[in-house]
Design a protein around this motif. Structure first.
Motif, PDB file in Angstrom:
ATOM      1  N   ILE A   1       0.201   6.781  -6.604  1.00  0.00           N
ATOM      2  CA  ILE A   1      -1.005   7.626  -6.586  1.00  0.00           C
ATOM      3  C   ILE A   1      -0.632   9.089  -6.394  1.00  0.00           C
ATOM      4  O   ILE A   1      -1.141   9.968  -7.099  1.00  0.00           O
ATOM      5  CB  ILE A   1      -1.968   7.149  -5.474  1.00  0.00           C
ATOM      6  N   ARG A   2       0.258   9.374  -5.444  1.00  0.00           N
ATOM      7  CA  ARG A   2       0.666  10.757  -5.182  1.00  0.00           C
ATOM      8  C   ARG A   2       1.386  11.363  -6.387  1.00  0.00           C
ATOM      9  O   ARG A   2       1.247  12.544  -6.661  1.00  0.00           O
ATOM     10  CB  ARG A   2       1.569  10.818  -3.944  1.00  0.00           C
ATOM     11  N   ASN A   3       2.149  10.552  -7.115  1.00  0.00           N
ATOM     12  CA  ASN A   3       2.835  11.053  -8.302  1.00  0.00           C
ATOM     13  C   ASN A   3       1.879  11.332  -9.455  1.00  0.00           C
ATOM     14  O   ASN A   3       2.253  12.022 -10.405  1.00  0.00           O
ATOM     15  CB  ASN A   3       3.952  10.088  -8.736  1.00  0.00           C
ATOM     16  N   LEU A   4       0.669  10.848  -9.356  1.00  0.00           N
ATOM     17  CA  LEU A   4      -0.376  11.173 -10.326  1.00  0.00           C
ATOM     18  C   LEU A   4      -1.138  12.439  -9.919  1.00  0.00           C
ATOM     19  O   LEU A   4      -2.038  12.877 -10.627  1.00  0.00           O
ATOM     20  CB  LEU A   4      -1.372  10.013 -10.451  1.00  0.00           C
ATOM     21  N   GLY A   5      -0.811  13.000  -8.756  1.00  0.00           N
ATOM     22  CA  GLY A   5      -1.525  14.163  -8.241  1.00  0.00           C
ATOM     23  C   GLY A   5      -2.810  13.792  -7.531  1.00  0.00           C
ATOM     24  O   GLY A   5      -3.699  14.618  -7.362  1.00  0.00           O
ATOM     25  N   ALA A   6      -2.911  12.544  -7.100  1.00  0.00           N
ATOM     26  CA  ALA A   6      -4.117  12.047  -6.441  1.00  0.00           C
ATOM     27  C   ALA A   6      -3.776  11.612  -5.022  1.00  0.00           C
ATOM     28  O   ALA A   6      -2.626  11.719  -4.576  1.00  0.00           O
ATOM     29  CB  ALA A   6      -4.696  10.881  -7.247  1.00  0.00           C
ATOM     30  N   ASP A   7      -4.785  11.098  -4.308  1.00  0.00           N
ATOM     31  CA  ASP A   7      -4.584  10.584  -2.960  1.00  0.00           C
ATOM     32  C   ASP A   7      -5.580   9.458  -2.719  1.00  0.00           C
ATOM     33  O   ASP A   7      -6.345   9.088  -3.605  1.00  0.00           O
ATOM     34  CB  ASP A   7      -4.735  11.695  -1.920  1.00  0.00           C
TER      35      ASP A   7
ATOM     36  N   LEU B   1       3.223 -12.478  -0.594  1.00  0.00           N
ATOM     37  CA  LEU B   1       1.964 -12.984  -0.058  1.00  0.00           C
ATOM     38  C   LEU B   1       0.764 -12.213  -0.573  1.00  0.00           C
ATOM     39  O   LEU B   1      -0.359 -12.707  -0.514  1.00  0.00           O
ATOM     40  CB  LEU B   1       1.983 -12.905   1.477  1.00  0.00           C
ATOM     41  N   VAL B   2       0.984 -10.977  -1.058  1.00  0.00           N
ATOM     42  CA  VAL B   2      -0.113 -10.103  -1.476  1.00  0.00           C
ATOM     43  C   VAL B   2       0.370  -9.163  -2.576  1.00  0.00           C
ATOM     44  O   VAL B   2       1.545  -8.763  -2.605  1.00  0.00           O
ATOM     45  CB  VAL B   2      -0.669  -9.294  -0.269  1.00  0.00           C
ATOM     46  N   GLU B   3      -0.541  -8.831  -3.471  1.00  0.00           N
ATOM     47  CA  GLU B   3      -0.314  -7.810  -4.495  1.00  0.00           C
ATOM     48  C   GLU B   3      -1.594  -7.004  -4.589  1.00  0.00           C
ATOM     49  O   GLU B   3      -2.691  -7.570  -4.499  1.00  0.00           O
ATOM     50  CB  GLU B   3       0.005  -8.476  -5.836  1.00  0.00           C
ATOM     51  N   VAL B   4      -1.472  -5.695  -4.762  1.00  0.00           N
ATOM     52  CA  VAL B   4      -2.663  -4.845  -4.848  1.00  0.00           C
ATOM     53  C   VAL B   4      -2.511  -3.875  -6.013  1.00  0.00           C
ATOM     54  O   VAL B   4      -1.462  -3.282  -6.214  1.00  0.00           O
ATOM     55  CB  VAL B   4      -2.932  -4.083  -3.519  1.00  0.00           C
ATOM     56  N   GLU B   5      -3.586  -3.780  -6.802  1.00  0.00           N
ATOM     57  CA  GLU B   5      -3.627  -2.792  -7.880  1.00  0.00           C
ATOM     58  C   GLU B   5      -4.820  -1.887  -7.639  1.00  0.00           C
ATOM     59  O   GLU B   5      -5.689  -2.196  -6.824  1.00  0.00           O
ATOM     60  CB  GLU B   5      -3.715  -3.479  -9.250  1.00  0.00           C
ATOM     61  N   ALA B   6      -4.856  -0.752  -8.348  1.00  0.00           N
ATOM     62  CA  ALA B   6      -5.922   0.213  -8.104  1.00  0.00           C
ATOM     63  C   ALA B   6      -6.326   0.932  -9.380  1.00  0.00           C
ATOM     64  O   ALA B   6      -5.537   1.062 -10.315  1.00  0.00           O
ATOM     65  CB  ALA B   6      -5.472   1.242  -7.067  1.00  0.00           C
ATOM     66  N   VAL B   7      -7.564   1.408  -9.368  1.00  0.00           N
ATOM     67  CA  VAL B   7      -8.060   2.340 -10.361  1.00  0.00           C
ATOM     68  C   VAL B   7      -8.276   3.656  -9.616  1.00  0.00           C
ATOM     69  O   VAL B   7      -8.879   3.673  -8.540  1.00  0.00           O
ATOM     70  CB  VAL B   7      -9.382   1.855 -11.007  1.00  0.00           C
TER      71      VAL B   7
ATOM     72  N   LEU C   1       0.833  -1.213   0.000  1.00  0.00           N
ATOM     73  CA  LEU C   1       0.000   0.000   0.000  1.00  0.00           C
ATOM     74  C   LEU C   1       0.864   1.257   0.000  1.00  0.00           C
ATOM     75  O   LEU C   1       0.509   2.255  -0.630  1.00  0.00           O
ATOM     76  CB  LEU C   1      -0.957   0.005   1.190  1.00  0.00           C
ATOM     77  N   GLY C   2       1.993   1.222   0.680  1.00  0.00           N
ATOM     78  CA  GLY C   2       2.912   2.356   0.647  1.00  0.00           C
ATOM     79  C   GLY C   2       3.435   2.605  -0.761  1.00  0.00           C
ATOM     80  O   GLY C   2       3.508   3.754  -1.220  1.00  0.00           O
ATOM     81  N   ASN C   3       3.786   1.542  -1.456  1.00  0.00           N
ATOM     82  CA  ASN C   3       4.248   1.672  -2.839  1.00  0.00           C
ATOM     83  C   ASN C   3       3.127   2.195  -3.736  1.00  0.00           C
ATOM     84  O   ASN C   3       3.346   3.072  -4.577  1.00  0.00           O
ATOM     85  CB  ASN C   3       4.760   0.327  -3.362  1.00  0.00           C
TER      86      ASN C   3
END
Length: 141
Positions: A65-71, A125-131, A58-60
């Motif tokens: 996300i922050r480099n996209l100008g989002a949060d 153990l885990v991978e997370v992606e986001a829209v 989640l930190g990564n």
């Protein structure tokens, strides 16, 4: 903010355990590749520790996300890939620890969790992606 509506309670469906059934948005979307528990040098963080790996992944993700100008409030959907779905509460606890300060009482994004046989490295153990809905981008539609 482009994430305009989060549906968490709908007739004839149970209330969701910590995520939205759907999130409606306007504007430009970003699809972020799956993030795993690696540090800036590419070393695995938290071998055999799902909580530590979730926190690092989640930190990564937040860094992207922050480099996209989002949060966090602009995330509209997570997709989680895990080796053991029975450990979902650990993921929920870490997710809430990280997202609650940013979201307050706003429901979490839409979410899907999939148990997989393996991830791309044996220690993961885990991978997370986001829209993510990018703030300040008007839709031309």
């Amino acid at each position: 903010m482009p994430a305009e509506e989060r549906l968490t309670e709908l007739p004839d469906l149970p209330t969701t355990p910590g995520y939205a059934h759907a999130v409606a948005v306007t504007g430009k979307l970003a699809f972020i590749s799956g993030q795993v528990a690696v540090d800036a040098k590419g070393c695995v963080v938290g071998v055999d520790d799902l909580g530590a790996q979730t926190r690092q992944a989640l930190g990564n993700l937040h860094h992207v996300i922050r480099n996209l100008g989002a949060d966090w409030s602009d995330v509209i959907k997570f997709t989680w890939y895990v080796l053991d779905a029975s450990e979902v509460q650990t993921i929920r606890d870490v997710r809430d620890e990280i997202l609650r300060p940013a979201l307050g009482e706003v429901p979490n994004p839409a979410s899907t969790l999939v148990q997989v046989a393996a991830l791309f490295g044996p220690d993961f153990l885990v991978e997370v992606e986001a829209v993510v809905a990018i703030p300040g981008e008007a839709s031309d539609v």
